[in-house]
Design a protein around this motif. Structure first.
Motif, PDB file in Angstrom:
ATOM      1  N   LEU A 164       2.967   0.569  64.809  1.00 42.58           N
ATOM      2  CA  LEU A 164       2.773  -0.857  65.050  1.00 42.58           C
ATOM      3  C   LEU A 164       3.261  -1.686  63.864  1.00 42.58           C
ATOM      4  CD1 LEU A 164      -0.715  -0.694  66.783  1.00 42.58           C
ATOM      5  CD2 LEU A 164       1.480  -1.194  67.870  1.00 42.58           C
ATOM      6  N   LEU A 165       2.994  -1.234  62.647  1.00 49.17           N
ATOM      7  CA  LEU A 165       3.486  -1.940  61.458  1.00 49.17           C
ATOM      8  C   LEU A 165       5.014  -1.924  61.392  1.00 49.17           C
ATOM      9  CD1 LEU A 165       0.930  -0.796  58.736  1.00 49.17           C
ATOM     10  CD2 LEU A 165       1.277  -3.123  59.574  1.00 49.17           C
ATOM     11  N   TYR A 166       5.591  -0.794  61.705  1.00 49.04           N
ATOM     12  CA  TYR A 166       7.060  -0.669  61.699  1.00 49.04           C
ATOM     13  C   TYR A 166       7.665  -1.650  62.701  1.00 49.04           C
ATOM     14  CZ  TYR A 166      11.696   1.402  62.116  1.00 49.04           C
ATOM     15  OH  TYR A 166      13.053   1.586  62.148  1.00 49.04           O
ATOM     16  N   ASP A 167       7.126  -1.656  63.930  1.00 44.08           N
ATOM     17  CA  ASP A 167       7.637  -2.584  64.938  1.00 44.08           C
ATOM     18  C   ASP A 167       7.461  -4.048  64.512  1.00 44.08           C
ATOM     19  OD1 ASP A 167       8.458  -0.513  66.556  1.00 44.08           O
ATOM     20  OD2 ASP A 167       6.746  -0.642  67.928  1.00 44.08           O
ATOM     21  N   ALA A 168       6.309  -4.362  63.914  1.00 42.94           N
ATOM     22  CA  ALA A 168       6.079  -5.733  63.449  1.00 42.94           C
ATOM     23  C   ALA A 168       7.074  -6.081  62.340  1.00 42.94           C
ATOM     24  CB  ALA A 168       4.644  -5.876  62.959  1.00 42.94           C
ATOM     25  N   GLY A 169       7.352  -5.119  61.456  1.00 44.01           N
ATOM     26  CA  GLY A 169       8.336  -5.346  60.399  1.00 44.01           C
ATOM     27  C   GLY A 169       9.726  -5.593  60.938  1.00 44.01           C
ATOM     28  N   LYS A 170      10.114  -4.833  61.968  1.00 49.56           N
ATOM     29  CA  LYS A 170      11.429  -5.046  62.586  1.00 49.56           C
ATOM     30  C   LYS A 170      11.511  -6.442  63.205  1.00 49.56           C
ATOM     31  CE  LYS A 170      12.376  -1.832  65.529  1.00 49.56           C
ATOM     32  NZ  LYS A 170      12.697  -0.702  66.387  1.00 49.56           N
ATOM     33  N   LYS A 171      10.450  -6.866  63.844  1.00 48.53           N
ATOM     34  CA  LYS A 171      10.447  -8.201  64.453  1.00 48.53           C
ATOM     35  C   LYS A 171      10.554  -9.280  63.389  1.00 48.53           C
ATOM     36  CE  LYS A 171       7.992  -6.924  68.625  1.00 48.53           C
ATOM     37  NZ  LYS A 171       6.717  -6.855  69.311  1.00 48.53           N
ATOM     38  N   LEU A 172       9.848  -9.110  62.265  1.00 51.68           N
ATOM     39  CA  LEU A 172       9.928 -10.091  61.174  1.00 51.68           C
ATOM     40  C   LEU A 172      11.328 -10.120  60.584  1.00 51.68           C
ATOM     41  CD1 LEU A 172       6.572  -9.633  59.216  1.00 51.68           C
ATOM     42  CD2 LEU A 172       7.388 -11.708  60.356  1.00 51.68           C
ATOM     43  N   ALA A 173      11.923  -8.948  60.404  1.00 45.90           N
ATOM     44  CA  ALA A 173      13.252  -8.872  59.794  1.00 45.90           C
ATOM     45  C   ALA A 173      14.337  -9.499  60.663  1.00 45.90           C
ATOM     46  CB  ALA A 173      13.613  -7.414  59.492  1.00 45.90           C
ATOM     47  N   SER A 174      14.155  -9.396  61.987  1.00 46.05           N
ATOM     48  CA  SER A 174      15.170  -9.928  62.890  1.00 46.05           C
ATOM     49  C   SER A 174      14.978 -11.411  63.169  1.00 46.05           C
ATOM     50  CB  SER A 174      15.207  -9.134  64.197  1.00 46.05           C
ATOM     51  OG  SER A 174      14.005  -9.332  64.916  1.00 46.05           O
ATOM     52  N   GLY A 175      13.917 -11.974  62.648  1.00 44.01           N
ATOM     53  CA  GLY A 175      13.718 -13.402  62.720  1.00 44.01           C
ATOM     54  C   GLY A 175      13.026 -13.851  63.905  1.00 44.01           C
TER      55      GLY A 175
END
Length: 175
Positions: A164-175
């Motif tokens: 879940l943290l990884y997915d949230a990080g990807k979403k943050l990184a992609s804007g």
């Protein structure tokens, strides 16, 4: 004896009306579930006595964190996971997906016992006391296999959190 039974039934119905008004709350089912839990806990205590298991002087912080995390994950798996829905299906009704491989289910009124069981098996908070009691008893009666099961459940819970943290990080990184 029939008069006593009739009086008890009338009193139970009055308590139901006084407590819930027009709402159909499954008080008799809850009472039955509490009775079953009492038998469950009593059976675990008797098993400990028969096997000669001794209670530890104390449970350490590590054991408490391990049991807490394992209880959390086991209750989520049993109450919400799609894969365990066949176990809940006799007592619940599928409503919709609820995120990462979890389901929302409702509890149709199926009599007091069925409704109470439906609430129990679809509520991770409700299952916590049953699972936590079983795991704690397992640490007393069979500590090595219980630690293995609790460690696996904890590892799965940690892995889920990391996903879940990884997915949230990807979403943050992609804007």
């Amino acid at each position: 004896m029939s008069a006593v039974k009739d009086a008890a039934v009338a009193k139970a119905k009055q308590v139901q009306r006084d407590y819930a008004g027009e709402a159909d709350r499954p008080l008799a089912g809850y009472l039955g579930a509490m009775g079953v839990f009492g038998v469950f806990a009593g059976t675990l205590a008797a098993l400990g006595r028969v096997t000669g298991a001794r209670l530890p002087r104390r449970f350490g912080a590590g054991d408490t964190v391990l049991l807490g995390t394992a209880t959390f994950k086991a209750s989520r798996i049993l109450a919400k996971a799609a894969i365990t829905s066949p176990l809940r299906a006799p007592f619940t009704k599928y409503e919709e997906p609820a995120g990462e491989d979890e389901l929302n289910e409702s509890v149709p009124a199926k009599g007091h016992a069925g409704h109470a069981v439906g609430e129990l098996v679809s509520c991770p908070f409700c299952l916590d006391v049953w699972i936590g009691t079983g795991l704690a008893a397992g640490l007393v009666v069979a500590p090595r296999p219980t630690r293995l099961v609790a460690t696996v459940l904890t590892a799965v819970g940690v892995a889920d959190a990391l996903h879940l943290l990884y997915d949230a990080g990807k979403k943050l990184a992609s804007g």
